[in-house]
Design a protein around this motif. Structure first.
Motif, mmCIF file in Angstrom:
data_model
loop_
_atom_site.group_PDB
_atom_site.id
_atom_site.type_symbol
_atom_site.label_atom_id
_atom_site.label_comp_id
_atom_site.label_asym_id
_atom_site.label_seq_id
_atom_site.Cartn_x
_atom_site.Cartn_y
_atom_site.Cartn_z
ATOM 1 N N VAL A 45 -27.531 -67.928 -29.677
ATOM 2 C CA VAL A 45 -27.580 -69.213 -28.965
ATOM 3 C C VAL A 45 -28.877 -69.949 -29.286
ATOM 4 C CG1 VAL A 45 -27.793 -70.215 -26.652
ATOM 5 C CG2 VAL A 45 -25.976 -68.585 -27.131
ATOM 6 N N LYS A 46 -29.980 -69.227 -29.263
ATOM 7 C CA LYS A 46 -31.288 -69.842 -29.544
ATOM 8 C C LYS A 46 -31.376 -70.316 -30.997
ATOM 9 C CE LYS A 46 -36.237 -69.058 -29.284
ATOM 10 N NZ LYS A 46 -37.319 -68.117 -28.991
ATOM 11 N N GLU A 47 -30.995 -69.444 -31.931
ATOM 12 C CA GLU A 47 -31.091 -69.781 -33.359
ATOM 13 C C GLU A 47 -30.299 -71.034 -33.708
ATOM 14 O OE1 GLU A 47 -29.760 -68.042 -37.736
ATOM 15 O OE2 GLU A 47 -29.878 -66.653 -36.053
ATOM 16 N N HIS A 48 -29.130 -71.202 -33.102
ATOM 17 C CA HIS A 48 -28.261 -72.318 -33.466
ATOM 18 C C HIS A 48 -28.299 -73.472 -32.457
ATOM 19 C CE1 HIS A 48 -26.703 -70.091 -36.848
ATOM 20 N NE2 HIS A 48 -26.556 -69.045 -36.052
ATOM 21 N N GLY A 49 -29.122 -73.342 -31.415
ATOM 22 C CA GLY A 49 -29.239 -74.413 -30.427
ATOM 23 C C GLY A 49 -27.942 -74.703 -29.701
ATOM 24 N N LEU A 50 -27.158 -73.667 -29.443
ATOM 25 C CA LEU A 50 -25.865 -73.854 -28.781
ATOM 26 C C LEU A 50 -26.028 -73.933 -27.265
ATOM 27 C CD1 LEU A 50 -23.889 -71.310 -30.949
ATOM 28 C CD2 LEU A 50 -23.606 -73.788 -30.961
ATOM 29 N N ASN A 51 -25.232 -74.773 -26.649
ATOM 30 C CA ASN A 51 -25.246 -74.933 -25.198
ATOM 31 C C ASN A 51 -24.208 -73.972 -24.607
ATOM 32 O OD1 ASN A 51 -25.658 -75.852 -22.608
ATOM 33 N ND2 ASN A 51 -24.303 -77.607 -22.855
ATOM 34 N N ALA A 52 -24.594 -72.694 -24.565
ATOM 35 C CA ALA A 52 -23.723 -71.651 -24.018
ATOM 36 C C ALA A 52 -24.620 -70.606 -23.368
ATOM 37 C CB ALA A 52 -22.865 -71.037 -25.110
ATOM 38 N N ASP A 53 -24.217 -70.132 -22.214
ATOM 39 C CA ASP A 53 -24.981 -69.149 -21.455
ATOM 40 C C ASP A 53 -24.801 -67.755 -22.078
ATOM 41 O OD1 ASP A 53 -26.065 -67.410 -19.583
ATOM 42 O OD2 ASP A 53 -24.750 -68.023 -17.952
ATOM 43 N N PRO A 54 -25.899 -67.141 -22.557
ATOM 44 C CA PRO A 54 -25.782 -65.804 -23.145
ATOM 45 C C PRO A 54 -25.178 -64.766 -22.185
ATOM 46 C CG PRO A 54 -27.896 -66.760 -23.697
ATOM 47 C CD PRO A 54 -27.251 -67.675 -22.682
ATOM 48 N N LYS A 55 -25.420 -64.901 -20.886
ATOM 49 C CA LYS A 55 -24.835 -63.959 -19.928
ATOM 50 C C LYS A 55 -23.323 -64.167 -19.831
ATOM 51 C CE LYS A 55 -28.923 -62.950 -17.234
ATOM 52 N NZ LYS A 55 -29.529 -62.887 -15.901
ATOM 53 N N MET A 56 -22.877 -65.409 -19.937
ATOM 54 C CA MET A 56 -21.441 -65.681 -19.965
ATOM 55 C C MET A 56 -20.835 -65.038 -21.210
ATOM 56 S SD MET A 56 -19.329 -69.253 -20.449
ATOM 57 C CE MET A 56 -19.120 -69.786 -18.752
ATOM 58 N N ILE A 57 -21.510 -65.199 -22.332
ATOM 59 C CA ILE A 57 -21.022 -64.632 -23.589
ATOM 60 C C ILE A 57 -20.923 -63.114 -23.478
ATOM 61 C CG2 ILE A 57 -21.629 -64.242 -26.022
ATOM 62 C CD1 ILE A 57 -22.900 -67.116 -25.912
ATOM 63 N N ALA A 58 -21.979 -62.467 -22.962
ATOM 64 C CA ALA A 58 -21.985 -61.003 -22.839
ATOM 65 C C ALA A 58 -20.864 -60.519 -21.920
ATOM 66 C CB ALA A 58 -23.343 -60.519 -22.342
ATOM 67 N N ALA A 59 -20.629 -61.225 -20.823
ATOM 68 C CA ALA A 59 -19.543 -60.844 -19.912
ATOM 69 C C ALA A 59 -18.191 -61.038 -20.582
ATOM 70 C CB ALA A 59 -19.623 -61.658 -18.621
ATOM 71 N N MET A 60 -18.034 -62.136 -21.314
ATOM 72 C CA MET A 60 -16.761 -62.393 -21.987
ATOM 73 C C MET A 60 -16.500 -61.361 -23.085
ATOM 74 S SD MET A 60 -16.650 -66.534 -21.893
ATOM 75 C CE MET A 60 -14.990 -66.720 -22.505
#
Length: 172
Positions: A45-60
């Motif tokens: 998320v940080k490297e690509h400047g994406l607007n997505a919650d890493p905790k949401m990603i990990a849970a998904m």
């Protein structure tokens, strides 16, 4: 036997193979550690400047693939394959790269989506795209359900997905 019938039998056979593979893969074999997945999601998320919650990603990731980067599921109703940690549809990932400008990893093959960074990138890109679907800011529940069933396709399956997400999110 006609060529058309051969294709039907081939697709039916592949569907069975994918179902069998999915049952084995999602049984927990080969899953990555939750803290590793969260760290990787944060980095992508940080490297690509994406607007997505890493905790949401990990849970998904936990509910989609149990942390298995080689998870594969054939989606017979749409004739596509969900692949990798985020179980991104191959067609969706290619659409994101070709039409929506999410091309940091090029146009991915299904094999590419088995690479953890690539899977997380395209899953996060889809989350980012969903978060402002049709120009409206969308809530977490809508995003999670739409990630599972597509935009505006709320049903008992997507509600079940939301419930799984809430339980997984508490463990991240």
């Amino acid at each position: 036997m006609s060529t058309k019938k051969n294709k039907v039998y081939l697709l039916s056979g592949l569907a069975g193979l994918f179902v069998a593979m999915n049952a084995y893969i999602l049984s927990g074999v080969g899953g990555m550690a939750k803290n590793t997945l969260l760290e990787l999601a944060q980095a992508v998320v940080k490297e690509h400047g994406l607007n997505a919650d890493p905790k949401m990603i990990a849970a998904m990731i936990q509910i989609e693939s149990s942390g298995n980067p080689t998870a594969v599921r054939y989606e017979a109703h749409i004739r596509d394959v969900s692949v990798g940690l985020m179980q991104t549809l191959g067609g969706t990932a290619r659409w994101l790269a070709e039409d929506m400008g999410y091309n940091a990893h090029g146009v991915p093959s299904n094999e590419d989506l088995m690479k953890p960074e690539v899977s997380i990138y395209f899953g996060a890109a889809y989350i980012e795209w969903l978060s402002t679907y049709k120009g409206q800011n969308r809530g977490v529940k809508w995003i999670v359900e739409s990630y599972n069933g597509g935009p505006n396709n709320s049903n008992s399956q997507t509600l079940n997905h939301w419930n799984k997400y809430k339980a997984a999110r508490m463990k991240v």
